[in-house]
Design a protein around this motif. Sequence first.
Motif, PDB file in Angstrom:
ATOM      1  N   VAL A  15      -4.689  73.646  56.278  1.00 49.66           N
ATOM      2  CA  VAL A  15      -4.092  74.709  57.037  1.00 49.66           C
ATOM      3  C   VAL A  15      -4.696  74.787  58.242  1.00 49.66           C
ATOM      4  O   VAL A  15      -5.819  74.275  58.321  1.00 49.66           O
ATOM      5  CB  VAL A  15      -4.289  75.928  56.181  1.00 49.66           C
ATOM      6  N   VAL A 151       0.314  67.319  46.476  1.00 50.14           N
ATOM      7  CA  VAL A 151       0.013  68.220  47.737  1.00 50.14           C
ATOM      8  C   VAL A 151       0.909  69.450  47.707  1.00 50.14           C
ATOM      9  O   VAL A 151       2.034  69.605  47.837  1.00 50.14           O
ATOM     10  CB  VAL A 151       0.429  67.222  49.090  1.00 50.14           C
ATOM     11  N   VAL A 153       2.050  72.676  49.007  1.00 45.58           N
ATOM     12  CA  VAL A 153       2.508  73.103  50.469  1.00 45.58           C
ATOM     13  C   VAL A 153       3.868  73.872  50.369  1.00 45.58           C
ATOM     14  O   VAL A 153       4.424  74.009  49.474  1.00 45.58           O
ATOM     15  CB  VAL A 153       2.981  71.728  51.346  1.00 45.58           C
ATOM     16  N   MET A 203       8.744  82.706  58.978  1.00 48.60           N
ATOM     17  CA  MET A 203       7.470  83.426  59.373  1.00 48.60           C
ATOM     18  C   MET A 203       6.463  82.321  59.610  1.00 48.60           C
ATOM     19  O   MET A 203       6.130  81.283  59.063  1.00 48.60           O
ATOM     20  CB  MET A 203       6.891  84.295  58.222  1.00 48.60           C
TER      21      MET A 203
HETATM   22  P1  TYM Z   1       0.131  75.332  58.394  1.00 53.64           P
HETATM   23  O1  TYM Z   1      -1.368  75.442  58.715  1.00 53.64           O
HETATM   24  O2  TYM Z   1       1.272  75.388  58.996  1.00 53.64           O
HETATM   25  O3  TYM Z   1       0.557  76.100  57.210  1.00 53.64           O
HETATM   26  C1  TYM Z   1      -0.498  76.090  55.866  1.00 53.64           C
HETATM   27  C2  TYM Z   1       0.424  75.978  54.558  1.00 53.64           C
HETATM   28  O4  TYM Z   1       1.374  77.373  54.661  1.00 53.64           O
HETATM   29  C3  TYM Z   1       2.843  76.921  54.313  1.00 53.64           C
HETATM   30  N1  TYM Z   1       3.527  77.577  55.052  1.00 53.64           N
HETATM   31  C4  TYM Z   1       4.628  78.576  54.548  1.00 53.64           C
HETATM   32  N2  TYM Z   1       5.109  78.793  53.103  1.00 53.64           N
HETATM   33  C5  TYM Z   1       5.899  79.678  52.996  1.00 53.64           C
HETATM   34  N3  TYM Z   1       6.469  80.402  54.083  1.00 53.64           N
HETATM   35  C6  TYM Z   1       6.155  80.180  55.171  1.00 53.64           C
HETATM   36  N4  TYM Z   1       6.808  80.909  56.389  1.00 53.64           N
HETATM   37  C7  TYM Z   1       5.179  79.329  55.715  1.00 53.64           C
HETATM   38  N5  TYM Z   1       4.412  79.043  56.745  1.00 53.64           N
HETATM   39  C8  TYM Z   1       3.590  78.021  56.565  1.00 53.64           C
HETATM   40  C9  TYM Z   1       2.819  75.527  54.988  1.00 53.64           C
HETATM   41  O5  TYM Z   1       3.949  74.787  54.314  1.00 53.64           O
HETATM   42  C10 TYM Z   1       1.513  74.950  54.527  1.00 53.64           C
HETATM   43  O6  TYM Z   1       1.613  74.438  53.102  1.00 53.64           O
HETATM   44  N6  TYM Z   1       0.683  70.487  58.435  1.00 53.64           N
HETATM   45  C11 TYM Z   1      -0.078  71.377  57.705  1.00 53.64           C
HETATM   46  C12 TYM Z   1      -1.437  71.381  57.300  1.00 53.64           C
HETATM   47  C13 TYM Z   1      -1.733  70.104  56.972  1.00 53.64           C
HETATM   48  C14 TYM Z   1      -1.776  69.394  55.429  1.00 53.64           C
HETATM   49  C15 TYM Z   1      -2.239  68.331  55.541  1.00 53.64           C
HETATM   50  C16 TYM Z   1      -1.084  70.097  54.587  1.00 53.64           C
HETATM   51  C17 TYM Z   1      -2.611  69.003  57.767  1.00 53.64           C
HETATM   52  N7  TYM Z   1      -2.928  67.964  56.741  1.00 53.64           N
HETATM   53  C18 TYM Z   1      -2.279  67.426  54.560  1.00 53.64           C
HETATM   54  C19 TYM Z   1      -1.169  69.209  53.262  1.00 53.64           C
HETATM   55  C20 TYM Z   1      -1.610  68.124  53.281  1.00 53.64           C
HETATM   56  C21 TYM Z   1       0.356  72.740  58.488  1.00 53.64           C
HETATM   57  O7  TYM Z   1       0.830  72.937  59.496  1.00 53.64           O
HETATM   58  O8  TYM Z   1       0.173  73.831  57.632  1.00 53.64           O
END
Ligand code: TYM
Length: 338
Positions: A15, A151, A153, A203
Amino acid sequence: MPILLHLMARIFSGVQPTAEAPHIGNYIGAFRQWVDLQDRDESFICIVDLHSMTLPWEPAELANRTRMLAATLLACGIDPKKSVLFVQSAVKEHTELTWLLTCVARMGELSRMTQFKEKSRGKESGSVGAGLFMYPVLMAADVLAYKADLVPVGDDQRQHLELMRDLAERFNRLFGDTFPLPDAFISEEGARIKSLDDPTAKMSKSSERPTGNLWMVDPPEVIRDKIKRAVTDSGREIAYGPEKPAISNLLDIYSAVTGKAPKEIAEAYEGKGYADFKTDLAEAIVSFLTPFQERYGELMADVSGVDAALAEGAEKARGVAASTLAEVRERVGLMFSQ
Ligand code: TYM
């Protein structure tokens, strides 16, 4: 006697410390899965500070946001005895593997990433950061450095996970079997929580309309106000389905904070209007977030515990990532494998 084999998966997720705090979508789509899975699997949970540098950031705030996010995760129930909780930049192997994977990645596949297209839309290429383009490669390096196989997510990361598998597969083909192909773990409900003021938009921490976000640290009166103002659908009926996107989104949130199924909640409101529903929903969110916010406050009052957990996590993570990198260096033919 039958031999019981428990196949433990290795999970990795991350995150970004981009906003003051995560929103309830991050919790529902990701954190709650992490808390559940840590009892079953070997878990690596990473605060990806290097990813947050792909958009403009404030150096004076980055370290504090990183720490606040760690406190949030601990307060949500990430247990440092069960999960390896650490900060990405504390483990140099992530950036090293990023370079090695960059040399395996193709411009075309990176250009097709929806998140890159969305974040660079309307901007001239001269002003779009190269980091934004490389973002998914760093993400692949995160997971592959631990040879993780699962993973967890939210839905928005699906495409990045596909690219990650493609990179792992290509690397294995070119240099010999090294990485397991990681699978995305995306829950059926709540994987895409929408903005409270626009049920067609996700969101999002980086949203230009942050009034649509419900932050984990919002005080009760703010939560009540935001839910009261949340957009609803036409009609009066509380129902779960594609024809009621705004109410369904609220039902997903309601379900996550109470543990009841969205349809079951909708049935309980038969014959009642939106006002009753919203009042109860706001109270359910407040009751859910209050204990979390208390724990968060305690952790932030003396951050030494948070810092110690992160230091311990980084130590464990480094051990695993360093051994993968030694293998990878040898496979790609670098002279020094340590
Ligand atoms: P990030 O920081 O944007 O979000 C963290 C996690 O929250 C999930 N998420 C949501 N789930 C449901 N509804 C939403 N509106 C919503 N917004 C965010 C995201 O899917 C995420 O799981 N690229 C990733 C971070 C990352 C990562 C990784 C994840 C970097 N390296 C390796 C997995 C494996 C990200 O930007 O998450």
